[in-house]
Motif scaffolding. Sequence first.
Motif, PDB file in Angstrom:
ATOM      1  N   PRO A 125       0.793  -1.238   0.000  1.00 43.63           N
ATOM      2  CA  PRO A 125       0.000   0.000   0.000  1.00 43.63           C
ATOM      3  C   PRO A 125       0.819   1.280   0.000  1.00 43.63           C
ATOM      4  O   PRO A 125       0.352   2.313  -0.488  1.00 43.63           O
ATOM      5  N   ASP A 126       2.040   1.254   0.546  1.00 38.75           N
ATOM      6  CA  ASP A 126       2.822   2.480   0.639  1.00 38.75           C
ATOM      7  C   ASP A 126       3.229   3.023  -0.727  1.00 38.75           C
ATOM      8  O   ASP A 126       3.680   4.170  -0.830  1.00 38.75           O
ATOM      9  N   LEU A 127       3.045   2.232  -1.784  1.00 40.45           N
ATOM     10  CA  LEU A 127       3.414   2.680  -3.124  1.00 40.45           C
ATOM     11  C   LEU A 127       2.243   3.298  -3.881  1.00 40.45           C
ATOM     12  O   LEU A 127       2.427   3.872  -4.952  1.00 40.45           O
ATOM     13  N   VAL A 128       1.046   3.173  -3.331  1.00 37.40           N
ATOM     14  CA  VAL A 128      -0.155   3.570  -4.065  1.00 37.40           C
ATOM     15  C   VAL A 128      -0.165   5.056  -4.388  1.00 37.40           C
ATOM     16  O   VAL A 128      -0.415   5.464  -5.526  1.00 37.40           O
ATOM     17  N   ALA A 129       0.102   5.903  -3.393  1.00 32.00           N
ATOM     18  CA  ALA A 129       0.004   7.355  -3.592  1.00 32.00           C
ATOM     19  C   ALA A 129       0.924   7.825  -4.713  1.00 32.00           C
ATOM     20  O   ALA A 129       0.521   8.616  -5.578  1.00 32.00           O
ATOM     21  N   GLU A 130       2.161   7.326  -4.707  1.00 27.73           N
ATOM     22  CA  GLU A 130       3.117   7.723  -5.751  1.00 27.73           C
ATOM     23  C   GLU A 130       2.629   7.307  -7.131  1.00 27.73           C
ATOM     24  O   GLU A 130       2.685   8.092  -8.091  1.00 27.73           O
ATOM     25  N   VAL A 163      -4.026   2.052 -10.713  1.00 33.51           N
ATOM     26  CA  VAL A 163      -3.913   1.164  -9.559  1.00 33.51           C
ATOM     27  C   VAL A 163      -5.304   0.629  -9.261  1.00 33.51           C
ATOM     28  O   VAL A 163      -6.254   1.400  -9.125  1.00 33.51           O
ATOM     29  N   SER A 164      -5.436  -0.693  -9.193  1.00 35.34           N
ATOM     30  CA  SER A 164      -6.733  -1.320  -8.953  1.00 35.34           C
ATOM     31  C   SER A 164      -6.640  -2.271  -7.773  1.00 35.34           C
ATOM     32  O   SER A 164      -5.564  -2.777  -7.448  1.00 35.34           O
ATOM     33  N   THR A 165      -7.766  -2.514  -7.134  1.00 33.14           N
ATOM     34  CA  THR A 165      -7.790  -3.433  -5.996  1.00 33.14           C
ATOM     35  C   THR A 165      -8.877  -4.479  -6.184  1.00 33.14           C
ATOM     36  O   THR A 165      -9.861  -4.263  -6.892  1.00 33.14           O
ATOM     37  N   THR A 166      -8.688  -5.603  -5.525  1.00 32.77           N
ATOM     38  CA  THR A 166      -9.724  -6.624  -5.416  1.00 32.77           C
ATOM     39  C   THR A 166      -9.484  -7.387  -4.124  1.00 32.77           C
ATOM     40  O   THR A 166      -8.328  -7.622  -3.749  1.00 32.77           O
ATOM     41  N   GLY A 192      -2.322  -0.498   5.055  1.00 31.65           N
ATOM     42  CA  GLY A 192      -2.575   0.829   4.513  1.00 31.65           C
ATOM     43  C   GLY A 192      -4.044   1.165   4.362  1.00 31.65           C
ATOM     44  O   GLY A 192      -4.412   2.065   3.600  1.00 31.65           O
ATOM     45  N   GLY A 193      -4.896   0.452   5.074  1.00 35.44           N
ATOM     46  CA  GLY A 193      -6.331   0.672   4.943  1.00 35.44           C
ATOM     47  C   GLY A 193      -6.969  -0.130   3.824  1.00 35.44           C
ATOM     48  O   GLY A 193      -8.192  -0.104   3.662  1.00 35.44           O
ATOM     49  N   TYR A 194      -6.161  -0.868   3.059  1.00 34.77           N
ATOM     50  CA  TYR A 194      -6.694  -1.682   1.963  1.00 34.77           C
ATOM     51  C   TYR A 194      -6.967  -3.104   2.460  1.00 34.77           C
ATOM     52  O   TYR A 194      -6.408  -4.086   1.969  1.00 34.77           O
ATOM     53  N   ALA A 195      -7.808  -3.190   3.476  1.00 30.47           N
ATOM     54  CA  ALA A 195      -8.193  -4.477   4.049  1.00 30.47           C
ATOM     55  C   ALA A 195      -9.690  -4.457   4.308  1.00 30.47           C
ATOM     56  O   ALA A 195     -10.324  -3.397   4.342  1.00 30.47           O
ATOM     57  N   VAL A 212      -5.759  -7.274  -2.865  1.00 33.81           N
ATOM     58  CA  VAL A 212      -4.650  -7.333  -3.812  1.00 33.81           C
ATOM     59  C   VAL A 212      -4.609  -5.996  -4.544  1.00 33.81           C
ATOM     60  O   VAL A 212      -5.613  -5.556  -5.112  1.00 33.81           O
ATOM     61  N   ILE A 213      -3.463  -5.339  -4.509  1.00 32.10           N
ATOM     62  CA  ILE A 213      -3.302  -4.036  -5.159  1.00 32.10           C
ATOM     63  C   ILE A 213      -2.439  -4.227  -6.400  1.00 32.10           C
ATOM     64  O   ILE A 213      -1.311  -4.714  -6.309  1.00 32.10           O
ATOM     65  N   SER A 214      -2.974  -3.858  -7.550  1.00 29.99           N
ATOM     66  CA  SER A 214      -2.291  -4.075  -8.827  1.00 29.99           C
ATOM     67  C   SER A 214      -1.958  -2.743  -9.481  1.00 29.99           C
ATOM     68  O   SER A 214      -2.733  -1.788  -9.391  1.00 29.99           O
ATOM     69  N   ALA A 215      -0.812  -2.695 -10.162  1.00 32.57           N
ATOM     70  CA  ALA A 215      -0.388  -1.472 -10.852  1.00 32.57           C
ATOM     71  C   ALA A 215       0.009  -1.811 -12.286  1.00 32.57           C
ATOM     72  O   ALA A 215       0.745  -2.773 -12.522  1.00 32.57           O
TER      73      ALA A 215
END
Length: 613
Positions: A78-83, A92-95, A136-139, A329-332
């Motif tokens: 998650p720490d990479l999402v903002a950048e 950036v997508s999540t599931t 990072g709150g993505y839970a 799952v955070i995808s870029a």
Amino acid sequence: MCRASYDGRIVFVLCLLLSFLLPTVSSVMVAATKPEPYSKINGPSIDKLVARHIPSEARQVEALTDDEIDLIGEGITPDLVAELQETENINVSTTPQNGYVCLSINTEKYPFNYTGFRRALAFAIDKNAIAEDIWGGYANTLDSCVPAANPYSVEGKLNFSYYDADIDYGNKLLNETGFLDVDGDGYREAPNGDNFDVVVWSSDHFIKSEPVKNQLEVAFEALHIDALITQGWYYDYLERLYWHGDYDMAILSRQFNTMYVDWLGYNFWSELRDYRGYNLANFQNETFDFWADKLLHTPDYDAVYEAAQCLQQIWTYQCPEIVLYQKSVISAYRTDRFDGFVNDVHTGVPSWWTYYRSHPKLANGGPFGGTFRTTYDMEIPSFNFMTLVDDYPVEAMLSVMYDSLLKQGPNGVEMGWMAKSYNMETHDDNPAVPNGFTRVTFELYNNLTWTDGSPITAEDIAFSINYYRDTSGGPYGPDFWNMTQAVEMTTYKVRFQFNIESIWHLGSIGYKPIIPKHIFVEIGLNGWNTWNPKPSENEMVTSGPFNVSTYVPSEMIEFDANDHYFRILQRISGDSLDPSFLGLTFEELALVVGVLSGLVVTTTAVYWLRKDD
């Protein structure tokens, strides 16, 4: 007659082209949505799939932002999402992950064998607080042992929930169960009056697990239970649980690769509490066992569905495990070169479906051709998939090489793949099936082809499953201990028979990689784990949409699209576009292009098509 045929062909071409123009994954931070049906999907559309070995996540992000790759091959932190959200041409997508982190409780050990004790702890843990603070709150919060995206799940259907901490009710349950502070030392004693404490094993294996530790400490303190949360090496204490050694509680991770829930019966069945790797909570419940038997040994879907619902209700109430949180799952990935990214319910965007459906944008010469670039972060120890069953990231990377009879769509819905149709029967359906047996018959597509050009037939299918059953120590053997028959009926029809009734035989057969008989008869049963193909030296014979063409250890893998693939699209793009393939003249094709070019032309075309009505 001619006009009707002409109109139909134009509509077909419009649908074909629009299918490439419409994006599959929407804008930044979208959650997975239910995709369109995948029963008639063709592919692949790209020429090559190139995966670079980049172990460092920071270097993967750099490669993505520098346009060296199109997709990071695994989920990111998650720490990479903002950048990445601020970077042009990157989505950036999540599931929600098809799995979760849970607290396993040794239900065989006193006083944790009291249901009231376990439920009190479940009510005292603030799951919402964990979900907000961890990852990072993505839970996500979750109560059932079957994730909410699974069609068998009871999540949200029960008349109680553990999402919010209810300390008062937790203490009430403990009082009613006989856990009282008899000596006034601030901690409760067991119902027999003895002092007790709780040791919870945790591990750095769980990324950023401090919120879990904090909330567990808060819950135990609020319940007046003497507890210690200790760090340990994950696989050390996991092995102890696997062998049913002594423990109080332990934090575990559970991951699932399909939507099948047969594991729900095995993992908590009383009869398996002494078997290595099963029933780690040592759970015993007669009602649960009754429904577990129904789940595992019933060939009827409705009966299996009812059993799965009842098992989850019992599990969630009895709390042999307590789900703590479910990560996303955070995808870029980049959006400037390719369309067709698919947010798979199991793996997110880095998925088999993305590699299969991705295609160059029309502005980049699409919809066919091009080289799609991704990453992998672990070494490839072997191209022998049978030795990689427990090495999921590598196994997933190589899954593009082998097909199976069935496949799960991006939304988890099961579909026929190599199998055109299938039929499952018991004695009640067909008297020719022995009583108590299950028979499964698959009909294959008649254009299945190995990468060397030879046909794939029912003989290959039967050989593959018999091979897996008969290999000594092979990874798939246990799935076929009850199989009594695997035979070719016709060139494109194969039959399997098992000596117990169960709906799960379908998946046991349907999701296994199919191997070429003309290759593996030479390898033999004893060679299953010593077979070590070298694709750079000898071309492998596979069945999937891609086959490896180049491999440089620690650097890259290159896959070429399988030109013999039974679902491959006829290539039409750029200068080679030939409208005769579509059954159209150049004038008719021009009309199609005009329709796509703008609303005005579209309106004119529709009017022209209808003017004779």
